[in-house]
Design a protein around this motif. Sequence first.
Motif, mmCIF file in Angstrom:
data_model
loop_
_atom_site.group_PDB
_atom_site.id
_atom_site.type_symbol
_atom_site.label_atom_id
_atom_site.label_comp_id
_atom_site.label_asym_id
_atom_site.label_seq_id
_atom_site.Cartn_x
_atom_site.Cartn_y
_atom_site.Cartn_z
ATOM 1 N N ALA A 1 0.842 -1.165 0.118
ATOM 2 C CA ALA A 1 0.092 0.130 0.003
ATOM 3 C C ALA A 1 0.699 1.240 0.010
ATOM 4 O O ALA A 1 0.504 2.363 -0.674
ATOM 5 C CB ALA A 1 -0.993 0.183 1.060
ATOM 6 N N GLU B 1 2.240 1.910 -3.354
ATOM 7 C CA GLU B 1 1.198 2.234 -4.531
ATOM 8 C C GLU B 1 0.837 3.810 -4.363
ATOM 9 O O GLU B 1 0.329 4.483 -3.669
ATOM 10 C CB GLU B 1 -0.116 1.512 -4.176
ATOM 11 C CG GLU B 1 -0.991 1.483 -5.198
ATOM 12 C CD GLU B 1 -0.803 0.776 -6.495
ATOM 13 O OE1 GLU B 1 -1.197 1.106 -7.536
ATOM 14 O OE2 GLU B 1 -0.059 -0.038 -6.704
ATOM 15 N N LEU C 1 -2.653 5.637 -2.995
ATOM 16 C CA LEU C 1 -3.298 4.694 -2.338
ATOM 17 C C LEU C 1 -3.312 4.820 -0.775
ATOM 18 O O LEU C 1 -4.379 4.907 -0.008
ATOM 19 C CB LEU C 1 -2.947 3.184 -2.283
ATOM 20 C CG LEU C 1 -3.850 2.190 -1.690
ATOM 21 C CD1 LEU C 1 -5.138 2.097 -2.516
ATOM 22 C CD2 LEU C 1 -3.112 0.603 -1.689
ATOM 23 N N VAL D 1 -7.155 5.114 1.450
ATOM 24 C CA VAL D 1 -7.291 3.703 2.090
ATOM 25 C C VAL D 1 -7.866 4.156 3.750
ATOM 26 O O VAL D 1 -8.376 3.258 4.306
ATOM 27 C CB VAL D 1 -6.216 2.790 2.111
ATOM 28 C CG1 VAL D 1 -5.093 3.238 3.325
ATOM 29 C CG2 VAL D 1 -6.737 1.040 2.258
ATOM 30 N N TRP E 1 -8.021 -4.257 -0.861
ATOM 31 C CA TRP E 1 -6.502 -4.184 -1.155
ATOM 32 C C TRP E 1 -5.941 -5.613 -0.362
ATOM 33 O O TRP E 1 -5.141 -6.185 -1.150
ATOM 34 C CB TRP E 1 -6.005 -3.123 -0.580
ATOM 35 C CG TRP E 1 -4.566 -2.890 -0.880
ATOM 36 C CD1 TRP E 1 -3.593 -3.355 0.084
ATOM 37 C CD2 TRP E 1 -3.834 -2.585 -2.048
ATOM 38 N NE1 TRP E 1 -2.327 -2.921 -0.366
ATOM 39 C CE2 TRP E 1 -2.287 -2.651 -1.827
ATOM 40 C CE3 TRP E 1 -4.344 -2.233 -3.219
ATOM 41 C CZ2 TRP E 1 -1.493 -2.576 -2.699
ATOM 42 C CZ3 TRP E 1 -3.608 -2.030 -4.109
ATOM 43 C CH2 TRP E 1 -2.051 -1.989 -3.901
ATOM 44 N N GLU F 1 -6.768 -8.655 -2.591
ATOM 45 C CA GLU F 1 -5.775 -8.649 -3.792
ATOM 46 C C GLU F 1 -4.262 -9.069 -3.277
ATOM 47 O O GLU F 1 -3.662 -9.799 -3.807
ATOM 48 C CB GLU F 1 -5.528 -7.389 -4.480
ATOM 49 C CG GLU F 1 -6.747 -7.008 -5.569
ATOM 50 C CD GLU F 1 -6.361 -7.913 -6.780
ATOM 51 O OE1 GLU F 1 -5.897 -7.590 -7.677
ATOM 52 O OE2 GLU F 1 -6.735 -9.173 -6.646
ATOM 53 N N PRO G 1 -8.167 -3.692 -6.411
ATOM 54 C CA PRO G 1 -8.905 -3.904 -5.117
ATOM 55 C C PRO G 1 -10.138 -4.442 -5.210
ATOM 56 O O PRO G 1 -10.674 -5.073 -4.298
ATOM 57 C CB PRO G 1 -8.518 -2.607 -4.381
ATOM 58 C CG PRO G 1 -7.462 -1.848 -5.304
ATOM 59 C CD PRO G 1 -7.349 -2.440 -6.646
#
Length: 443
Positions: free
Chosen positions: A296, A299, A302, A306, A316, A319, A373
């Motif tokens: 995370a 990314e 993100l 989140v 997430w 995934e 996600p």
Amino acid sequence: MITPAADASPLGAHADLASSRASLPGSEAPGAPHLLGLLDVFGDDFVRTPHPWLDLLRAAAPVYLDPGTGLWLVSRHRDVRRVLLDPAVFRPDNAQDAVTALPVAALRVLARAGFQLPPALANNGTDSHPGLRQVVARFLSSRRVAAAVPAIERIAGELLSAARSRLDSDGVCDLFASFAQVLPCRVLMDLLGIDGTAPTELIRWSDAALELFWGRPAARQQVELAELVGEFHTWLADTVQSRTAAPESLIGALTRHRLPGGEPLDPQTAISVCFFVFIAGQITTGQLIATVLRRALAEPGLWPRVAHEPGLAQGWTEEVLRREPPVTTWRRVTAQPVELGGVELPAGAQLLLALMGAGSDPEVFAEPGRMCPHRPNVRRHLAFGAGSHRCPGAALARAEAAVALRSAARALPQVRLAVGEAEPPMLGLLSFRAPLRVMVTAQ
């Protein structure tokens, strides 16, 4: 959000792997045998960038006898799922066998501690398994997990407050050691009524057990690890046999459990149940949280989303479970001659099921190398197994990882991965893979 996975590039040491893989129609693909001959499931190439190897296995040799381990590597989703759903033909008996033979000195250490693990959960193909699994599942049910979310959030808040203080004072903080590892250990101890030891001790024992039974340590290190595993077993034996556990705890429930014939559960099997649950219930979840956080943070865009976007932390997490599960493989052994993936296997064939490889099978998941996600079929992954031996702690692991990610993004909104953290040290055991460090700094 659809983004390329960070590990989508070919292996640096074998740049021809990706191009060979792209043209592989089957097991006769040019160059495939040579490339597979370079595979080392404990090697740095495989540990750091496993997906090109797993892609090659699925395309060229979906059921492949690995000469380095003597294990049959099973990499296609449909084959892995078939094995997991048929425990009569593909038995779980070898699931907890030591990968590396233990030297006499290590065996003596374990013997002095009275160490033995009769079939209980993961390695139990007998008629006692359903009842024992049910005892554990009651403590890890979706209802109990949902009720525990406020406690998970509270513990996460305490740990993140300490992490924030460390960031303020030192400028950097390792979210693996200070947060990801500790959170699931404390939660599990609360849920199962575990006391009499510190979380740090349970983590140390669990790490040693994983390395001893699923690693490739040198003989001298095996003896050192056996000492720690022996300490763990001694503590479990004292706790189980003292009969002082609270009736509502897991140990209390095991002491009341009756086997299919009506006889009480013997202490050694109760110890074996606890040994597996106390390790699998917290150490692998800590590994999952570490990967979830690290991916995370890497990314773009993100991390701030989140913290508040509904469902994003859960998506997430799912995934990551599909693409980079902490439990990457699991073992089975054939009870009889059987055909699997076009290969005739003899009775007694030792199988290594590539759970991570199954999660990136293009027959099941479109664009498997991309992190999506909200992928509609994401729960078709096999990160928790399938069938009668499916992980009873799946709901707890999902909840803890999602809470951990959301809580960390809220408590530490300005953090980023520290400079030089592109390739952290990795845990690379036969069945377990995760970053061993998530070093962050304030932006």
